[in-house]
Scaffold this motif. Structure first.
Motif, PDB file in Angstrom:
ATOM      1  N   CYS A 192       0.861  -1.180   0.000  1.00 11.93           N
ATOM      2  CA  CYS A 192       0.000   0.000   0.000  1.00 11.93           C
ATOM      3  C   CYS A 192       0.899   1.231   0.000  1.00 11.93           C
ATOM      4  O   CYS A 192       1.845   1.312   0.790  1.00 11.93           O
ATOM      5  CB  CYS A 192      -0.894  -0.006   1.238  1.00 11.93           C
ATOM      6  N   LEU A 193       0.623   2.175  -0.891  1.00 12.29           N
ATOM      7  CA  LEU A 193       1.380   3.416  -0.932  1.00 12.29           C
ATOM      8  C   LEU A 193       0.517   4.538  -0.368  1.00 12.29           C
ATOM      9  O   LEU A 193      -0.679   4.616  -0.671  1.00 12.29           O
ATOM     10  CB  LEU A 193       1.755   3.781  -2.373  1.00 12.29           C
ATOM     11  N   VAL A 194       1.125   5.395   0.423  1.00 13.39           N
ATOM     12  CA  VAL A 194       0.379   6.470   1.078  1.00 13.39           C
ATOM     13  C   VAL A 194       1.151   7.770   0.887  1.00 13.39           C
ATOM     14  O   VAL A 194       2.383   7.769   0.931  1.00 13.39           O
ATOM     15  CB  VAL A 194       0.228   6.146   2.580  1.00 13.39           C
ATOM     16  N   ALA A 195       0.419   8.867   0.667  1.00 14.58           N
ATOM     17  CA  ALA A 195       1.102  10.149   0.477  1.00 14.58           C
ATOM     18  C   ALA A 195       1.578  10.700   1.815  1.00 14.58           C
ATOM     19  O   ALA A 195       1.017  10.391   2.863  1.00 14.58           O
ATOM     20  CB  ALA A 195       0.157  11.143  -0.172  1.00 14.58           C
ATOM     21  N   ILE A 196       2.587  11.542   1.733  1.00 11.18           N
ATOM     22  CA  ILE A 196       3.129  12.161   2.941  1.00 11.18           C
ATOM     23  C   ILE A 196       2.238  13.343   3.291  1.00 11.18           C
ATOM     24  O   ILE A 196       2.094  14.273   2.497  1.00 11.18           O
ATOM     25  CB  ILE A 196       4.557  12.644   2.685  1.00 11.18           C
ATOM     26  N   GLY A 197       1.622  13.324   4.431  1.00 11.43           N
ATOM     27  CA  GLY A 197       0.684  14.375   4.784  1.00 11.43           C
ATOM     28  C   GLY A 197       1.152  15.167   5.970  1.00 11.43           C
ATOM     29  O   GLY A 197       2.069  14.798   6.661  1.00 11.43           O
ATOM     30  N   GLY A 198       0.474  16.290   6.216  1.00  9.42           N
ATOM     31  CA  GLY A 198       0.838  17.137   7.343  1.00  9.42           C
ATOM     32  C   GLY A 198       0.678  16.419   8.667  1.00  9.42           C
ATOM     33  O   GLY A 198       1.542  16.479   9.530  1.00  9.42           O
ATOM     34  N   SER A 199      -0.446  15.715   8.834  1.00 10.47           N
ATOM     35  CA  SER A 199      -0.648  14.981  10.084  1.00 10.47           C
ATOM     36  C   SER A 199      -0.545  13.487   9.800  1.00 10.47           C
ATOM     37  O   SER A 199      -0.652  13.064   8.663  1.00 10.47           O
ATOM     38  CB  SER A 199      -2.022  15.291  10.654  1.00 10.47           C
ATOM     39  N   GLU A 200      -0.348  12.704  10.827  1.00  5.57           N
ATOM     40  CA  GLU A 200      -0.145  11.277  10.640  1.00  5.57           C
ATOM     41  C   GLU A 200      -1.439  10.481  10.586  1.00  5.57           C
ATOM     42  O   GLU A 200      -1.404   9.266  10.464  1.00  5.57           O
ATOM     43  CB  GLU A 200       0.695  10.730  11.811  1.00  5.57           C
ATOM     44  N   ASN A 201      -2.594  11.166  10.685  1.00  5.06           N
ATOM     45  CA  ASN A 201      -3.856  10.444  10.798  1.00  5.06           C
ATOM     46  C   ASN A 201      -4.106   9.500   9.636  1.00  5.06           C
ATOM     47  O   ASN A 201      -4.514   8.367   9.812  1.00  5.06           O
ATOM     48  CB  ASN A 201      -5.029  11.430  10.878  1.00  5.06           C
ATOM     49  N   PHE A 202      -3.869  10.023   8.440  1.00  7.38           N
ATOM     50  CA  PHE A 202      -4.131   9.249   7.241  1.00  7.38           C
ATOM     51  C   PHE A 202      -3.310   7.959   7.250  1.00  7.38           C
ATOM     52  O   PHE A 202      -3.835   6.857   7.107  1.00  7.38           O
ATOM     53  CB  PHE A 202      -3.765  10.107   6.030  1.00  7.38           C
ATOM     54  N   TYR A 203      -2.014   8.125   7.463  1.00 10.02           N
ATOM     55  CA  TYR A 203      -1.124   6.976   7.467  1.00 10.02           C
ATOM     56  C   TYR A 203      -1.497   5.985   8.556  1.00 10.02           C
ATOM     57  O   TYR A 203      -1.491   4.771   8.344  1.00 10.02           O
ATOM     58  CB  TYR A 203       0.306   7.475   7.651  1.00 10.02           C
ATOM     59  N   SER A 204      -1.880   6.486   9.722  1.00  8.00           N
ATOM     60  CA  SER A 204      -2.134   5.560  10.829  1.00  8.00           C
ATOM     61  C   SER A 204      -3.397   4.740  10.624  1.00  8.00           C
ATOM     62  O   SER A 204      -3.497   3.615  11.100  1.00  8.00           O
ATOM     63  CB  SER A 204      -2.179   6.291  12.167  1.00  8.00           C
ATOM     64  N   VAL A 205      -4.374   5.283   9.882  1.00  7.00           N
ATOM     65  CA  VAL A 205      -5.557   4.465   9.597  1.00  7.00           C
ATOM     66  C   VAL A 205      -5.163   3.276   8.735  1.00  7.00           C
ATOM     67  O   VAL A 205      -5.565   2.133   8.987  1.00  7.00           O
ATOM     68  CB  VAL A 205      -6.651   5.297   8.890  1.00  7.00           C
TER      69      VAL A 205
END
Lengths: 245, 296
Positions: A24-37
């Motif tokens: 799974c590839l995930v974009a680098i975001g300002g907060s970690e919420n997206f990645y942690s889900v």
């Protein structure tokens, strides 16, 4: 199971992530919420890799991939390419493609066996898709739209297409892809399916504006309710009796 | 007395016809060409706007058109179909803070008695050009988005303790009579619409105090204060300005012009972004706004 989430107040999660059966590839975001889900859903099963492509965060729309490989546009930098080669499993072939239509995620929709592509894609790119991703390639349109990668999302178990797709088109695509298809929307009526959600064989992630109806359609067409993250499910399919509904 | 007002369930657009010396507000040359192609049918007396506009206009130069373009902006009650347009307008309401914007938009759209949405009549796109509404803090206090909003406001006011205390007082103890004035629009919207827009809002608020079905709802619109969240540019130092302006002496530049009038009428010293205005001053506001618009 389908999960609803947002990327920094934006419900277009298919733009900022790419989900397959092997990674799974995930974009680098300002907060970690997206990645942690993503991490909490997938951590033990497949690697979740944070990356950018060409310095941008719209990675879901720029790359196309399945469990066999990943295709990247020519705008990908060498560091990003190296980072992806290092982070992804060895059996995943990572390849940079020199294609004029560089938003590969908008031009190519694929699962582990079949790919639908933009009608104007180069012949070399088509061969590379067949080679790297190990799929059969079909040039198609969806409801008259040539950006097939944007207007449909399909996995090995089912697919969701643009809401204005006619019945004949649905049947034709379903025969080509060998999976059940449904015309529907995501994110409260958005027609750009693949931008609003991302899916693999056992889980899906949708934008948080997705209504309960849309979510139940997604869960039923992609058969997520009793899904198991097992690589052998496909092989065993013929000898197993499917669950009685 | 109010026989011309029919707040029936059938939606009634309140028409405000404006002549514009500017372009129809659209996002692309193609859409602009479409909009121009549509308009001559409605306004046959349209003097110069040419009829033969190519459907697929690739040129981006608008200078070939001159003359007055007529556009029909209509005021509507908020309805659920406006969700995406309203959400786009409110995207930066709390700067880049992550919050439950969708349910905030739902609250606005559910409150059909007070609230106005500006659209172009007959536009298939259903794009929203402006949105105004007033939400009572007490009525919506249970909603998570209002928690986040209050927290955000208090955090912004934190630098000045006195202001923060008075703000907290407003938001908590006095929340029954405090309303959040939400006013967002596309920045190029013709300013001639503004007095009508605000008139519509304040009139609806006063009508709601009499027309609402339940006592509680009626009271919820008897506002004593409005809280307004506005964006401004503050001059950082003698040399630097965040945004160039013709007036060299301006220390604060308001993204929305009417906020300056609100600022003058304020009762509480704003800390850049949050203002609380007493309702009695609204009449003054409307007068000043009318004069401001007619000058510009």
């Amino acid at each position: 199971m389908a999960t609803r989430l947002q990327f920094e107040n934006n419900c277009e999660v298919g733009v900022f992530s790419k989900l397959t059966n092997a990674y799974c590839l995930v974009a680098i975001g300002g907060s970690e919420n997206f990645y942690s889900v993503f991490e909490s859903e997938l951590a033990d099963v497949i690697p979740v890799v944070k990356t950018s492509i060409g310095g941008t965060r719209i990675i879901g729309r720029l790359c196309a991939g399945n469990k066999n490989g990943l295709l990247l546009p020519h705008t990908t930098t060498d560091q990003e390419l190296q980072h992806l080669r290092n982070s992804l499993p060895d059996q995943v072939v990572v390849q940079r493609v020199d294609e004029r239509l560089s938003a590969l995620g908008n031009c190519i929709a694929c699962n582990d066996h079949v790919a639908l592509t933009h009608t104007d894609l180069d012949r070399e790119t088509e061969e590379m898709i067949a080679d790297v991703l190990g799929v059969e390639v079909f040039r198609q349109t969806i409801a008259g739209n040539i950006l097939v990668g944007s207007y449909c999302a399909f996995s090995n178990r089912g697919g969701l297409v643009h809401p204005h797709t006619s019945i004949e088109d649905l049947d034709e695509l379903s025969t080509l892809l060998q999976v059940p298809l449904v015309a529907g929307t995501v994110n409260r009526g958005s027609e750009v399916i693949a931008a609003g959600m991302t899916v693999n064989d056992w889980t899906a992630f949708c934008g948080s504006d997705t209504t309960a109806t849309e979510l139940s359609v997604i869960e039923s067409v992609f058969k997520l309710r009793e899904a198991q993250p097992s690589a052998i499910v496909d092989e065993m399919r013929k000898s197993l009796i499917d669950t009685y509904v | 007395m109010r026989s011309q007002l029919v707040k029936s369930k059938a939606r009634r657009p309140k028409r405000r016809r404006q002549g514009l010396k500017s372009w129809p507000i659209t996002f692309s040359p193609f859409a602009r060409a479409l909009a121009l192609a549509r308009m001559p049918k409605r306004h046959s007396q349209n003097p110069t706007s040419s009829v033969n506009i190519p459907r697929h206009s690739h040129s981006s130069d608008d200078e070939s058109f001159d003359g007055v373009i007529q556009a029909d902006f209509s005021f509507f009650d908020p309805k659920p179909q406006d969700f995406h347009g309203a959400k786009t307008l409110l995207q930066t309401y709390l700067d880049d803070h992550e919050w439950d914007l969708s349910s905030f938009v739902d609250l606005i759209l559910d409150q059909t008695t007070v609230g106005t949405v500006v659209k172009i009549e007959g536009d298939e796109d259903e794009g929203i050009f402006a949105l105004v509404t007033a939400l009572n803090f007490h009525r919506y206090r249970e909603h998570r988005c209002f928690f986040t909003l209050k927290e955000f406001l208090l955090r912004k006011a934190r630098q000045d303790k006195a202001v923060a205390d008075r703000l907290r007082l407003l938001l908590e103890e006095q929340s029954r009579v405090v309303g959040l004035l939400v006013s967002q629009r596309m920045l190029n919207l013709p300013p001639q619409l503004l007095p009508h827009l605000y008139a519509a809002l304040f009139d609806e608020v006063s009508w709601a105090t009499e027309d609402e079905p339940t006592e509680e709802l009626r009271n919820s619109f008897k506002f004593k204060h409005y809280i307004i969240l506005s964006k401004i540019y503050v001059q950082k130092s003698a040399q630097q300005k965040r945004k160039p302006s013709n007036d060299n002496d301006e220390a604060i530049i308001y993204v929305k012009a009417e906020d300056e009038i609100f600022h003058k009428l304020r009762n509480y010293r704003p800390t850049g972004l949050v203002m609380a205005v007493e309702v009695d001053k609204i009449a003054t506001f409307r007068q000043e706004l009318a004069s401001l618009i007619s000058e510009t």
